[in-house]
Design an enzyme around this catalytic site. Structure first.
Site, PDB file in Angstrom:
ATOM      1  N   GLU A  42      13.705  -1.878  -3.752  1.00 31.37           N
ATOM      2  CA  GLU A  42      14.291  -1.950  -5.085  1.00 31.37           C
ATOM      3  C   GLU A  42      13.474  -2.795  -6.064  1.00 31.37           C
ATOM      4  O   GLU A  42      13.846  -2.892  -7.240  1.00 31.37           O
ATOM      5  CB  GLU A  42      15.705  -2.547  -5.010  1.00 31.37           C
ATOM      6  CG  GLU A  42      16.728  -1.627  -4.388  1.00 31.37           C
ATOM      7  CD  GLU A  42      18.150  -2.088  -4.668  1.00 31.37           C
ATOM      8  OE1 GLU A  42      18.980  -1.227  -5.018  1.00 31.37           O
ATOM      9  OE2 GLU A  42      18.415  -3.313  -4.562  1.00 31.37           O
TER      10      GLU A  42
ATOM     11  N   ARG B 193       8.981 -11.600  -0.435  1.00 34.01           N
ATOM     12  CA  ARG B 193       8.096 -10.503  -0.029  1.00 34.01           C
ATOM     13  C   ARG B 193       8.534  -9.877   1.292  1.00 34.01           C
ATOM     14  O   ARG B 193       8.472  -8.662   1.464  1.00 34.01           O
ATOM     15  CB  ARG B 193       6.655 -11.024   0.085  1.00 34.01           C
ATOM     16  CG  ARG B 193       5.629  -9.979   0.536  1.00 34.01           C
ATOM     17  CD  ARG B 193       5.452  -8.894  -0.494  1.00 34.01           C
ATOM     18  NE  ARG B 193       4.394  -7.959  -0.139  1.00 34.01           N
ATOM     19  CZ  ARG B 193       4.065  -6.909  -0.862  1.00 34.01           C
ATOM     20  NH1 ARG B 193       4.712  -6.652  -1.973  1.00 34.01           N
ATOM     21  NH2 ARG B 193       3.089  -6.109  -0.491  1.00 34.01           N
TER      22      ARG B 193
ATOM     23  N   GLU C 242       0.828  -1.209   0.000  1.00 39.06           N
ATOM     24  CA  GLU C 242       0.000   0.000   0.000  1.00 39.06           C
ATOM     25  C   GLU C 242       0.864   1.261   0.000  1.00 39.06           C
ATOM     26  O   GLU C 242       0.509   2.273  -0.619  1.00 39.06           O
ATOM     27  CB  GLU C 242      -0.936   0.006   1.212  1.00 39.06           C
ATOM     28  CG  GLU C 242      -2.074  -0.983   1.149  1.00 39.06           C
ATOM     29  CD  GLU C 242      -1.637  -2.408   1.442  1.00 39.06           C
ATOM     30  OE1 GLU C 242      -0.509  -2.597   1.973  1.00 39.06           O
ATOM     31  OE2 GLU C 242      -2.398  -3.347   1.130  1.00 39.06           O
TER      32      GLU C 242
ATOM     33  N   GLU D  64       3.864  -2.882 -11.531  1.00 40.37           N
ATOM     34  CA  GLU D  64       5.237  -2.379 -11.452  1.00 40.37           C
ATOM     35  C   GLU D  64       6.076  -2.960 -12.586  1.00 40.37           C
ATOM     36  O   GLU D  64       6.916  -2.262 -13.167  1.00 40.37           O
ATOM     37  CB  GLU D  64       5.832  -2.749 -10.093  1.00 40.37           C
ATOM     38  CG  GLU D  64       5.144  -2.061  -8.931  1.00 40.37           C
ATOM     39  CD  GLU D  64       5.530  -2.645  -7.585  1.00 40.37           C
ATOM     40  OE1 GLU D  64       5.530  -1.886  -6.606  1.00 40.37           O
ATOM     41  OE2 GLU D  64       5.818  -3.857  -7.505  1.00 40.37           O
TER      42      GLU D  64
END
Length: 419
Positions: free
Chosen positions: A311, A271, A58, A338
């Site tokens: 990154e 993650r 988020e 992304e």
């Protein structure tokens, strides 16, 4: 009455919550133990707008909106809240200058206890509360209304499955929706589900998803090119935001891929930071050569372990094909946009219910494909061997991103209306 019983149950569960966060999670990640008083509302963060971003995903999705709010007027001071240490670190990294100047303050969102939320809301001195997506905490919203804050829910989404869950606690859900002034959602389908649960129709706005408004910076493009060159421009694929249960499947697929493409490199980005060392152990056990991104040097190893924070968006640009994690296991997937913003072809497992507002358009337009653990290697081989096909696929994904942009501008107007 429903809020009372909710608060009572949560209060009774607090010893277990404390044991889990401070004890178990805090042992793995000491960040959970820092600033722990903030989780009870003892925060010194003040500002005009409270903007709540649950975790890293988020924060990254909302970063362009935060920047737009800061540019839109020099008067706004923001309190950006999160639930996780990694989310907090991401805010600190993205907005270090604004934090230093006092325009952005960061703290943890308190546990949803009445006294904790009242203390936090009053100390914040805010005039507006904005919640990203569906972090609909009953006591937070109620205390905000009691303090006469304007309450916005932005970038909201609600799947059919989640709507069923809210319907099981219908009285509490109606109380939550009553305390919301404006709810801005992705799609008309999401909006109708909120209305069916009790949201007044005049409170609904359909603004689209701010996640489509992602912009790849020149600096990210330059850094991605540098990473690609450091990997000797080999066929490169990336597995981003992986969850436990996925790395062994992905590494096995990579081993099969290297039987025919021996120079292929996998960038694997877990993650959560606590998974970095576990994936490193797995690679060692599977006898796969790897380097760590945090150590800088890559000497032709089969895998680059992305054990750094902040990154991932850039690293997508260094790859020829991107696999989006959390989708081979039932986590609901992560943000594919992304990778699409870099024009990179996207593969995903079939568990993408957290992004059912994104994947249908990508799949329909040919910007992404679904795979499973059996078909992953073949899809990778096909795309890595066919530059034209993967570039065409990446271009279609980029077109979907561009076609759906504009949510940030529409959302900014809601803040102006609330101020």
């Amino acid at each position: 009455m429903s809020r009372f019983f909710y608060s009572l149950i949560l209060t009774l569960l607090m010893p277990l919550v404390w044991l889990y966060l401070y004890g178990l999670r805090g042992r793995k990640n000491p960040g959970y133990r820092r600033y722990f008083k903030e989780r009870f509302g003892f925060s010194h963060a003040t500002g005009d707008i409270i903007l709540h971003c649950a975790s890293v995903g988020e924060v990254l999705a909302t970063a362009p909106l935060i920047k737009a709010l800061l540019i839109d007027t020099s008067e706004y001071r923001l309190v950006v809240t999160t639930n996780t240490p990694t989310g907090r670190e991401q805010i600190d990294t993205l907005f270090n200058k604004e934090i230093a100047s006092g325009r952005v303050n960061v703290c943890y969102m308190p546990f949803d206890l009445p006294l904790s939320q009242r203390r936090f809301v009053r100390r914040s001195q805010a005039k507006t509360l904005a919640i990203i997506e569906t972090e609909l905490w009953p006591n937070l919203l109620h205390q905000a209304k009691c303090a006469r804050l304007n309450t916005l829910v932005i970038n909201a989404r609600l799947s059919a499955k989640s709507a069923q869950g809210y319907a099981r606690v219908a009285p509490l859900t109606r109380a939550i929706l009553t305390d919301i002034d404006v709810l801005a959602c992705h799609h008309h389908d999401d909006g109708q589900r909120f209305i069916d649960l009790g949201l007044a129709p005049h409170k609904l706005q359909v603004t689209g998803s701010i996640k489509f408004d992602i912009q790849v910076t020149d600096a990210q493009q330059a850094q991605a090119k540098s990473v690609k060159e450091s990997l000797n421009q080999s066929p490169i694929w990336i597995a981003g935001s992986t969850h436990p249960g996925e790395p062994e499947l992905l590494v096995a697929a990579h081993q099969q891929l290297r039987e025919t493409l021996p120079d292929a490199v996998l960038i694997i980005a877990p993650r959560h930071p606590e998974q970095f060392d576990k994936v490193a152990q797995l690679l060692t056990q599977m006898k796969v050569s790897f380097s760590r991104r945090s150590e800088g040097a890559h000497q032709g190893e089969a895998v680059l372990l992305a054990d750094t924070l902040g990154e991932l968006t850039m690293l997508y640009g260094a790859a020829d094909v991107a696999f989006i994690g959390g989708s081979l296991v039932t986590r609901g997937g992560h943000n594919p946009l992304e990778a699409c913003a870099h024009g990179v072809a996207v593969l995903s497992g079939e568990h993408t219910f957290n992004f059912d507002h994104v994947y249908p358009a990508l799949i329909q337009h040919g910007g992404a494909r679904y795979v499973n653990k059996h078909s992953l290697t073949n899809e990778l081989f096909t795309l890595l061997q066919d530059q034209e096909a993967r570039q065409n696929m990446g271009q279609k994904g980029l077109e979907v991103v561009k076609q759906n942009q504009g949510a940030i501008a529409r959302t900014l107007s809601l803040f102006k209306g609330a101020s």
